[in-house]
Structures are given as structure tokens and as C-alpha cells.
Design a protein around this motif. Structure first.
Motif, mmCIF file in Angstrom:
data_model
loop_
_atom_site.group_PDB
_atom_site.id
_atom_site.type_symbol
_atom_site.label_atom_id
_atom_site.label_comp_id
_atom_site.label_asym_id
_atom_site.label_seq_id
_atom_site.Cartn_x
_atom_site.Cartn_y
_atom_site.Cartn_z
ATOM 1 N N PHE A 33 29.134 -32.348 -29.548
ATOM 2 C CA PHE A 33 30.143 -31.949 -30.540
ATOM 3 C C PHE A 33 31.452 -32.711 -30.345
ATOM 4 C CE2 PHE A 33 27.356 -28.213 -30.588
ATOM 5 C CZ PHE A 33 27.133 -28.121 -31.955
ATOM 6 N N ARG A 34 31.387 -33.821 -29.600
ATOM 7 C CA ARG A 34 32.634 -34.527 -29.273
ATOM 8 C C ARG A 34 33.377 -34.980 -30.519
ATOM 9 N NH1 ARG A 34 28.346 -37.361 -28.356
ATOM 10 N NH2 ARG A 34 28.089 -39.523 -29.013
ATOM 11 N N ARG B 81 33.371 -23.726 -37.688
ATOM 12 C CA ARG B 81 32.077 -24.337 -38.039
ATOM 13 C C ARG B 81 31.371 -24.869 -36.803
ATOM 14 N NH1 ARG B 81 32.677 -28.188 -42.881
ATOM 15 N NH2 ARG B 81 32.849 -29.718 -41.245
ATOM 16 N N THR B 82 32.148 -25.467 -35.905
ATOM 17 C CA THR B 82 31.554 -25.973 -34.670
ATOM 18 C C THR B 82 30.956 -24.828 -33.861
ATOM 19 O OG1 THR B 82 33.251 -27.646 -34.650
ATOM 20 C CG2 THR B 82 32.024 -27.392 -32.624
ATOM 21 N N ARG C 5 31.510 -19.060 -27.630
ATOM 22 C CA ARG C 5 31.802 -19.460 -29.008
ATOM 23 C C ARG C 5 33.165 -18.932 -29.442
ATOM 24 N NH1 ARG C 5 28.372 -16.756 -33.221
ATOM 25 N NH2 ARG C 5 30.245 -15.560 -33.476
ATOM 26 N N GLU D 25 33.522 -33.592 -33.416
ATOM 27 C CA GLU D 25 34.241 -32.459 -33.995
ATOM 28 C C GLU D 25 35.521 -32.181 -33.193
ATOM 29 O OE1 GLU D 25 31.106 -32.698 -33.728
ATOM 30 O OE2 GLU D 25 30.125 -31.987 -35.552
ATOM 31 N N PHE D 26 35.367 -32.239 -31.857
ATOM 32 C CA PHE D 26 36.544 -31.937 -31.040
ATOM 33 C C PHE D 26 37.607 -33.033 -31.158
ATOM 34 C CE2 PHE D 26 33.574 -29.010 -28.823
ATOM 35 C CZ PHE D 26 34.282 -27.852 -29.074
ATOM 36 N N THR E 124 36.530 -21.150 -30.460
ATOM 37 C CA THR E 124 36.973 -21.102 -31.858
ATOM 38 C C THR E 124 38.204 -20.196 -32.009
ATOM 39 O OG1 THR E 124 35.411 -19.334 -32.235
ATOM 40 C CG2 THR E 124 34.710 -21.517 -32.868
ATOM 41 N N LEU F 107 37.271 -26.230 -38.822
ATOM 42 C CA LEU F 107 36.341 -27.093 -38.099
ATOM 43 C C LEU F 107 35.851 -26.412 -36.823
ATOM 44 C CD1 LEU F 107 35.190 -29.899 -38.453
ATOM 45 C CD2 LEU F 107 36.984 -30.782 -36.999
ATOM 46 N N LEU F 108 36.757 -25.736 -36.149
ATOM 47 C CA LEU F 108 36.363 -25.060 -34.911
ATOM 48 C C LEU F 108 35.399 -23.912 -35.189
ATOM 49 C CD1 LEU F 108 39.539 -24.982 -32.667
ATOM 50 C CD2 LEU F 108 37.387 -26.133 -32.216
ATOM 51 N N GLN G 163 27.703 -23.955 -35.348
ATOM 52 C CA GLN G 163 26.705 -24.991 -35.027
ATOM 53 C C GLN G 163 26.259 -24.907 -33.570
ATOM 54 O OE1 GLN G 163 28.745 -28.494 -36.237
ATOM 55 N NE2 GLN G 163 27.979 -28.414 -38.337
ATOM 56 N N LEU G 164 27.227 -24.611 -32.709
ATOM 57 C CA LEU G 164 26.908 -24.475 -31.282
ATOM 58 C C LEU G 164 25.916 -23.330 -31.089
ATOM 59 C CD1 LEU G 164 27.906 -25.398 -28.349
ATOM 60 C CD2 LEU G 164 29.227 -23.311 -28.389
#
Ligand code: ATP
Length: 578
Positions: free
Chosen positions: A19-20, A87-88, A127, A22-23, A131, A84-85, A91-92
Motif C-alpha cells: 500500500f506504499r 479506502r486503504t 485498520r 497510497e501512503f 485510518t 484515501l486512508l 483494502q487492507l
């Protein structure tokens, strides 16, 4: 981008590494938001030092519009990074959900964890941390030096003052960390132990109520609860103390920075606008550090959750999907099988060797506690601590893919657990319900007519039917589930324990039917009625094979042994394992 060693260390860190992008994007949005955070300061400076002096309304309007525009961009960047966080985080969860489910399930089976729920709580905690507010502090903290640089630009003394406060805040955070990790972890552990204790007792609520045991159990739970409460309040009071100090430092910083600014204004070194701006800027620079202190508990909890999940995934790696095999025939071989359990000095099975040929019926007999159920569980490959060899069609049972093997295997445990869902779903093992197969299995188990008498027939929910089902009927549903889909190897652990004569006769017919169809059956029992269908007998005593061979031969040997026991010494007939 080459992967840093931290991210190489485990499966969990590798997923995080994936997820880099995204970060990094979150980092870029954070940069935009943080740089633009300087705009109120600039606006303030302009208003105080320029507009107030020049009295120009047009300049004020222009400045206000530009500042509003910058605020708009800032809000957009903040919104985007939060989105974005979130959503990440989802996804995580998706990336790890199945893995965590499988690993926690396996670890539960291996009796090494308190249950799958714990692992999912850990995943949620991680998570939520990545987030939530906590992570923003980490993204915002690197920008603090920019604000401090601006403060230096306004006046070095203001810069040094902010560094001083930052150091005090960081020292407090560090001190908090050192003092709080252990108490927080201990408190969390004690709380989960106390609730696990309660949960396990609630499961047996009927037993507790019927024999008036609630009263006796209460002190046991209360002890645990009190311990958890004491640890929790200790950890909480520490947190509150640290939060109080943090507040003190924050208020001191707000006022002292204004005071220092006023001193500089009096000395004529900075303008009043710079004094106000410096005050706002310093608060802003120290906000992420302040936030870190505030979210320290969440960080510690997320870190422990991370460690636990990392260990779980390492201990239960993903199974090799490449091991798909041809359909087994159902021949079982055990070689020097030793089955152990935690907390026991001696193994339960002490070097059991036997061969169960495909298409035969083997009945396992033995006194209570001799290891029959353990042997049954070892044979279906679910006993966690086994050494020696358990081979299905010549291949180690643990090397089979469970999902693939499942349909070929039927297992009826001693404690039948039916799951929430309809009778048909339970019989069909919660896969796609094949009505013909469900009915065939129910007929074989002598259940069909009984099920039809239920108001919703096969669609009757188990929860609803729970009240209608007797112990024997539950056992028969369990039996139908075990033989559903015509598996090649059927292991039945005391399938007749709750059956009446009619039920037992149906069971005998079922086993005979399986035998005629060439299926391998292993049946653990206490009751001799079923011996009629046995090809072979295996007698266990104290975890060892006492006798093993064709039924009649073993029975004859046993009769001879008991006769010998009644005769004078020296005339005993040894039981010959076949
Ligand atoms: N999970 C476990 N942890 C520790 N010991 C266990 C565990 N399961 C079983 N045992 C012990 O192993 C021994 C054999 O148990 P097992 O249930 O296999 O016997 P069994 O022959 O099937 O008995 P029964 O006829 O009463 O069902 C018993 O002494 C039991 O206490």
C-alpha cells in the motif's frame, strides 16, 4: 523502489508495503495541507501589519479571497487524505481478511489461541489506527520543522521557544510510552481473559442454572474481573496523569509564546502582527506532537495487535495450493503415531500403528479415556500435536488441501455441533445444497421421515428446530452430514451414543451401505451392537494398541485372554495383534 528490511520481515509488513503508493499519496496531500496551513499566519501578518496600516479595503478583499481559495485547497487535501486512508483501510481488510480467518481458525484448532474473534479484533484495531487520527499525527509531525523555521524567521527567540516546547512534549510522550506500555498491555490481557471466562460459562448456562452453580461460579469470575478492573484503572490513571501534564504544557506554551511575542513587540523587535502569527504558528507546530501524546494508547494497542497478527500469520502460513491430488480411495496407515496435548505429561496416543484398508469397516473399542476419540481426530488430520505418520492413500494427511479433501471425508465428532442455518444446509455442509444428495444422506441416516414432519421440512432452521431435536436426532443429522456426498473415508465417533434400538438399526444399515459401496469406515463405540458390521477390530488401552485384526480373530483372542485370566497362571493366551 527497493523494499526496506522492516517491510521484508513478515507477511503483514509486506502487505503494508503493497500500500506504499497510497501512503505516499497521503503524504503528498499532507504536505499540501500542512504547507497551506501557513496561510492563516500569512493572512494575519498581512492584516495586522499591512491592511491596518494602509487602511486599504481592496487589499483586504484581495487577501481574503486568496486566503479563502487556499483554505479551499487545504480542505480538499485534508478530505482526500482521509478518504484515501479509509479506502486503504478497507483494502487492507480485504487483502488480509481471508488469511486472518484461515490462520486464526487453524490456530484455534491447534488450541493455541483464544479464538478467531481475537485476530479479527486485532485487524480492526490496526485498520482503525491507520485510518484514524493517530496516523495523521505521524503524517503531520514531519512538517513541524517548517513552522519552526518560519518562527525562527520571525524571531530566533520564538524559534528556540518552540523547539523547547517540542522537546518537552516529546519527552512527555517518551516517558508516557515507557510507563504505559506494560500496564496497558496487562490490562487488555486481563480484560480479555475475564470476558473469555464469562463467555465460556455462558455457553453452559443450562448446566449452571439447573444445578444452581451460578452462585458458585460468580466469585471465580469476580476475581478475574476485579483484577482486570484494578489493572485498567491503574493504566487509566497513568494516562490521565500524562494527559493532564500534556494539557499543562499546551496551555503554558500558548500563553508563554504570546508573552514572549509581547516582550519582543515592547522591545520593538517584531510587529504586533508577527506576535499573533507566532502564537498561532507555534500551536500549529506542536499540534501533531500533542496529538501523538493523545493517541499514544491507540498506538500501543495497534502495535500489540500488529505484533500478535504478525506472529499468527507467521505461525500459520498460507498452505501450498499446488498440492492438489487425485481423489483418495480411503486407505489409512498410521505409523508410530504419538498424539500429545498441552498440559499433559504423557502423550494420549503412545505409538499407535495400524492399517485400515480401503473399503473396510473398522470398529475401535477401548475403555473410557483410552484415546479413541483422539485416534479418530488424528485419523481425520485435525489433532494438532502429532508425531509419526498418518497417511491417507500413502500420503501424509496434513499435506492434503483441506478444502479439496473435505468432500471425500466424513466425520462425526462425539460432541455434535450443528450450525446456524437450515437442516438442509447443515447436511450439505453449507456448500451448494444438492437436494438429491441431501435426501439420500438423510434417508441413509434414517432421518428423512422425521424431517418431513417438521413444519418447514428440510428448510427448518436449526435454531428453530433446536427445540424440536432430541439428542438422537441431532446425532443423526450429524451422521447425515458426515455421509453427505458419498465420502470415501467416514470416521464416526460414538455415532450410536444417543440412539435407541431403531436408530442403531438404521446406523447399522448405513454402515453396511457404506461398506457395500466400498467406503472406508472407522467407528468408535462403546456398544457391542454395531460389531456385527465390523471387518476389523482395533482395541485401545491407555493410548496403545492392545489388539488389532480381523473381528473374529480379535474377539476369539479376547475371549481366550479372559478365559486365561480366570485360569491358573502360566496358561494365558496372548492377544496377537494382526
Ligand atoms: N484437548 C485435550 N487436552 C488434554 N487432554 C486431552 C484432550 N483431549 C483428550 N484428552 C485426554 O486424553 C485422554 C483420551 O481422551 P479421548 O477422548 O481420546 O478418550 P476416549 O477413549 O475417546 O474416551 P471416551 O470413551 O470417554 O470418549 C483422556 O485422558 C483425556 O483426558
Amino acid at each position: 523502489m527497493s523494499k526496506p528490511s522492516f517491510f521484508q520481515r513478515s507477511e503483514l509488513t509486506q502487505v503494508l508495503w503493497s500500500f506504499r503508493r497510497e501512503f505516499i499519496t497521503v503524504g503528498i496531500f499532507s504536505m499540501v495541507a500542512n504547507v497551506l496551513m501557513l496561510s492563516p499566519t500569512l493572512y494575519m501578518l498581512q492584516v495586522y501589519d499591512r491592511v491596518m496600516v494602509s487602511q486599504s479595503e481592496l487589499t483586504l478583499l484581495a487577501m481574503s479571497l486568496i486566503t479563502l481559495f487556499l483554505f479551499g485547497i487545504m480542505a480538499f487535501a485534508e478530505w482526500m487524505r482521509s478518504r484515501l486512508l479509509v479506502r486503504t483501510g478497507v483494502q487492507l481488510d480485504t487483502a488480509l481478511g481471508t488469511r486472518v480467518f484461515n490462520a486464526s481458525f487453524e490456530s484455534y484448532l491447534g488450541q493455541s489461541s483464544s479464538g478467531p474473534a481475537r485476530a479479527f479484533n486485532d485487524l480492526i484495531q490496526i485498520r482503525q489506527f491507520i485510518t484514524g487520527n493517530g496516523i495523521f499525527a505521524f503524517f503531520d509531525a514531519p512538517w513541524a520543522p517548517i513552522y519552526i523555521a518560519v518562527l525562527f524567521f520571525l524571531h530566533p527567540m520564538l524559534g528556540w521557544l518552540s523547539i523547547g516546547f517540542a522537546l518537552v512534549q516529546m519527552a512527555l510522550a517518551w516517558f508516557g510510552h515507557r510507563r504505559m506500555v506494560e500496564p496497558s498491555e496487562e490490562a487488555a490481557k486481563a480484560t480479555s481473559e475475564s470476558s473469555a471466562y464469562l463467555q465460556s460459562k455462558l455457553r453452559n448456562a443450562e448446566v449452571l442454572e439447573s444445578m444452581g452453580m451460578v452462585h458458585n461460579l460468580h466469585p471465580h469470575w469476580a476475581d478475574r474481573h476485579q483484577k482486570a478492573l484494578a489493572l485498567q484503572s491503574h493504566a487509566q490513571s497513568l494516562t490521565h496523569r500524562i494527559t493532564a501534564w500534556s494539557k499543562f504544557i499546551r496551555y503554558a506554551q500558548q500563553s508563554l509564546s504570546l508573552g514572549a511575542g509581547a516582550l519582543l513587540v515592547i522591545d520593538g523587535q517584531i510587529s504586533p502582527g508577527a506576535m499573533i502569527a507566532a502564537n498561532v504558528l507555534m500551536t500549529r507546530a506542536l499540534a501533531p506532537i500533542d496529538m501523538m501524546v493523545g493517541t499514544w494508547r491507540a498506538f500501543i494497542a495497534a502495535r500489540s495487535a500488529f505484533d500478535r497478527l504478525e506472529t499468527l500469520l507467521r505461525d500459520y502460513p498460507e498452505r501450498d495450493a499446488a498440492l492438489s491430488r487425485v481423489a483418495p480411495k480411503g486407505a489409512l496407515t498410521l505409523r508410530k503415531v504419538v498424539a500429545s496435548a498441552p498440559g499433559r505429561k504423557t502423550p494420549i496416543l503412545k505409538g499407535v500403528s495400524t492399517t485400515v484398508a480401503a473399503g473396510t469397516v473398522t470398529v475401535v473399542l477401548g475403555p473410557s479415556g483410552s484415546g479413541k476419540s483422539t485416534l479418530a481426530r488424528t485419523m481425520v488430520g485435525i489433532w494438532p500435536d502429532v508425531s509419526g505418520e498418518v497417511l491417507l492413500d500413502g500420503l501424509p494427511i496434513e499435506s492434503w488441501d483441506r478444502t479439496e479433501l473435505g468432500p471425500y471425508l466424513g466425520y462425526l465428532p462425539q460432541d455434535i455441533e450443528l450450525f446456524e442455518g437450515s437442516i438442509a444446509e447443515n447436511i450439505a455442509r453449507f456448500g451448494k445444497v444438492d437436494s438429491d444428495k441431501v435426501i439420500a444422506a438423510a434417508r441413509s441416516a434414517g432421518l428423512h421421515d422425521m424431517i418431513l414432519r417438521f413444519p418447514k421440512g428440510y428448510d427448518t432452521p436449526i435454531g428453530e428446530a433446536g427445540g424440536l431435536l432430541s439428542g438422537g436426532q441431532r446425532q443423526r443429522i450429524g451422521l447425515a452430514r458426515a455421509i453427505y456426498g458419498d465420502p470415501v473415508l467416514v470416521v464416526l465417533d460414538e455415532p450410536n451414543a444417543n440412539l435407541d434400538d431403531v436408530g442403531e438399526a438404521a446406523l447399522v444399515r448405513t454402515v453396511q451401505g457404506l461398506k457395500e459401496a466400498g467406503r472406508t469406515v472407522l467407528l468408535v463405540t462403546h456398544r457391542p451392537g454395531i460389531l456385527a458390521v465390523a471387518d476389523r477390530l482395533l482395541i485401545l488401552r491407555d493410548g496403545q494398541v492392545q489388539a488389532d485384526g480381523p473381528r473374529d480373530q480379535v474377539l476369539a483372542a479376547m475371549r481366550a485372554t479372559s478365559a486365561a485370566a480366570a485360569s491358573p497362571p502360566g496358561t494365558a493366551v496372548a492377544v496377537q495383534p494382526a
